[in-house]
Design a protein around this motif. Structure first.
Motif, PDB file in Angstrom:
ATOM      1  N   TYR A   1     -28.562 126.998 107.663  1.00 21.85           N
ATOM      2  CA  TYR A   1     -27.330 128.238 106.802  1.00 21.85           C
ATOM      3  C   TYR A   1     -26.588 127.675 105.564  1.00 21.85           C
ATOM      4  N   ASP A   2     -25.829 128.290 104.436  1.00 20.41           N
ATOM      5  CA  ASP A   2     -25.558 128.000 103.494  1.00 20.41           C
ATOM      6  C   ASP A   2     -24.977 126.666 104.015  1.00 20.41           C
ATOM      7  N   PRO A   3     -24.237 125.942 102.815  1.00 21.24           N
ATOM      8  CA  PRO A   3     -22.889 124.696 102.595  1.00 21.24           C
ATOM      9  C   PRO A   3     -21.954 125.178 103.728  1.00 21.24           C
ATOM     10  N   VAL A   4     -21.363 126.418 103.407  1.00 18.72           N
ATOM     11  CA  VAL A   4     -20.300 126.974 104.144  1.00 18.72           C
ATOM     12  C   VAL A   4     -19.860 127.019 105.769  1.00 18.72           C
ATOM     13  N   SER A   5     -21.213 127.573 105.888  1.00 19.62           N
ATOM     14  CA  SER A   5     -21.605 128.449 107.688  1.00 19.62           C
ATOM     15  C   SER A   5     -21.931 126.742 108.281  1.00 19.62           C
ATOM     16  N   PHE A   6     -22.734 126.449 107.267  1.00 26.90           N
ATOM     17  CA  PHE A   6     -22.768 124.915 108.332  1.00 26.90           C
ATOM     18  C   PHE A   6     -21.780 123.907 108.757  1.00 26.90           C
ATOM     19  N   ALA A   7     -21.200 124.196 107.702  1.00 22.60           N
ATOM     20  CA  ALA A   7     -19.851 122.540 107.418  1.00 22.60           C
ATOM     21  C   ALA A   7     -18.838 123.763 108.739  1.00 22.60           C
ATOM     22  N   MET A   8     -18.545 125.330 108.775  1.00 20.60           N
ATOM     23  CA  MET A   8     -17.793 125.284 110.181  1.00 20.60           C
ATOM     24  C   MET A   8     -18.580 125.346 111.223  1.00 20.60           C
ATOM     25  N   ALA A   9     -19.237 125.271 111.539  1.00 17.27           N
ATOM     26  CA  ALA A   9     -20.834 125.396 112.584  1.00 17.27           C
ATOM     27  C   ALA A   9     -20.776 124.341 112.864  1.00 17.27           C
ATOM     28  N   ASN A  10     -20.257 123.461 112.036  1.00 19.47           N
ATOM     29  CA  ASN A  10     -20.028 121.621 113.255  1.00 19.47           C
ATOM     30  C   ASN A  10     -18.754 121.249 112.647  1.00 19.47           C
ATOM     31  N   GLU A  11     -17.858 122.553 112.859  1.00 23.63           N
ATOM     32  CA  GLU A  11     -15.990 121.518 112.740  1.00 23.63           C
ATOM     33  C   GLU A  11     -14.916 120.987 111.657  1.00 23.63           C
ATOM     34  N   ALA A  12     -16.107 121.465 110.252  1.00 29.01           N
ATOM     35  CA  ALA A  12     -16.163 120.321 109.443  1.00 29.01           C
ATOM     36  C   ALA A  12     -14.857 120.670 108.173  1.00 29.01           C
ATOM     37  N   GLN A  13     -13.379 121.524 108.695  1.00 26.32           N
ATOM     38  CA  GLN A  13     -13.150 122.796 107.989  1.00 26.32           C
ATOM     39  C   GLN A  13     -12.558 122.119 106.286  1.00 26.32           C
ATOM     40  N   LYS A  14     -12.062 120.786 106.264  1.00 25.39           N
ATOM     41  CA  LYS A  14     -11.898 120.273 104.795  1.00 25.39           C
ATOM     42  C   LYS A  14     -13.248 120.625 104.267  1.00 25.39           C
ATOM     43  N   THR A  15     -14.549 120.125 104.252  1.00 29.89           N
ATOM     44  CA  THR A  15     -15.489 120.268 103.361  1.00 29.89           C
ATOM     45  C   THR A  15     -15.916 122.183 103.767  1.00 29.89           C
ATOM     46  N   ALA A  16     -15.443 123.023 104.502  1.00 28.04           N
ATOM     47  CA  ALA A  16     -15.545 124.327 104.726  1.00 28.04           C
ATOM     48  C   ALA A  16     -14.667 125.206 103.371  1.00 28.04           C
ATOM     49  N   LYS A  17     -13.487 124.823 103.563  1.00 30.55           N
ATOM     50  CA  LYS A  17     -12.416 125.248 102.335  1.00 30.55           C
ATOM     51  C   LYS A  17     -12.831 125.141 101.340  1.00 30.55           C
ATOM     52  N   PHE A  18     -13.724 123.084 101.446  1.00 29.58           N
ATOM     53  CA  PHE A  18     -13.724 122.854  99.574  1.00 29.58           C
ATOM     54  C   PHE A  18     -15.530 123.536  98.968  1.00 29.58           C
ATOM     55  N   LEU A  19     -16.257 123.792  99.751  1.00 31.59           N
ATOM     56  CA  LEU A  19     -17.488 124.428  99.702  1.00 31.59           C
ATOM     57  C   LEU A  19     -17.123 125.760  99.194  1.00 31.59           C
ATOM     58  N   ALA A  20     -15.750 126.529 100.036  1.00 29.34           N
ATOM     59  CA  ALA A  20     -15.799 128.115  99.798  1.00 29.34           C
ATOM     60  C   ALA A  20     -15.526 127.934  98.254  1.00 29.34           C
ATOM     61  N   LYS A  21     -14.331 127.085  98.090  1.00 24.71           N
ATOM     62  CA  LYS A  21     -13.984 127.324  96.695  1.00 24.71           C
ATOM     63  C   LYS A  21     -14.754 127.333  95.562  1.00 24.71           C
ATOM     64  N   LYS A  22     -15.302 126.422  95.666  1.00 23.30           N
ATOM     65  CA  LYS A  22     -16.710 126.333  94.747  1.00 23.30           C
ATOM     66  C   LYS A  22     -17.761 127.221  94.867  1.00 23.30           C
ATOM     67  N   SER A  23     -18.193 127.751  95.628  1.00 21.96           N
ATOM     68  CA  SER A  23     -19.415 128.966  95.858  1.00 21.96           C
ATOM     69  C   SER A  23     -18.929 130.262  95.191  1.00 21.96           C
ATOM     70  N   ALA A  24     -19.577 131.137  94.746  1.00 29.83           N
ATOM     71  CA  ALA A  24     -19.578 131.824  94.013  1.00 29.83           C
ATOM     72  C   ALA A  24     -19.204 133.831  94.535  1.00 29.83           C
TER      73      ALA A  24
END
Length: 105
Positions: free
Chosen positions: A72-95
């Motif tokens: 998975y890409d980092p955002v999808s990996f975070a979402m798959a592991n129910e890590a919403q804070k890191t998913a949101k953080f990485l989604a903002k940093k991703s192009a």
């Protein structure tokens, strides 16, 4: 003489094939640092993600856009592991366009 030339060509071919395979392997130290980044993403701690990325020696944007954790890409990996804070953080940093991820959080 003909056998010597053929054996030299075969030996050179095997040597080059081995070199090409070795070039695709990742340095174990770098791999370990990237595994720590994936573990930090899974932990749902933005602080741990920042520390792991800093320790990896790579930039935030490069990690957010190029890292693959368990396929998975980092955002999808975070979402798959129910890590919403890191998913949101990485989604903002991703192009990449991660608006759908941000909307679901």
């Amino acid at each position: 003489m003909k056998k010597a030339i053929i054996s030299t060509i075969i030996s050179a071919g095997l040597f080059l094939a081995g070199s090409a395979q070795a070039a695709n392997e990742m340095d174990p130290a770098v791999e370990s640092k990237l595994v720590k980044v994936c573990e930090a993403i899974k932990s749902d701690s933005v602080i741990k993600v920042n520390v792991a990325i800093r320790d990896s020696g790579l930039g935030m944007k490069r990690i957010a856009d190029g890292l693959v954790c368990n396929g998975y890409d980092p955002v999808s990996f975070a979402m798959a592991n129910e890590a919403q804070k890191t998913a949101k953080f990485l989604a903002k940093k991703s192009a990449a366009d991660n608006q759908e991820f941000l909307a679901s959080l």
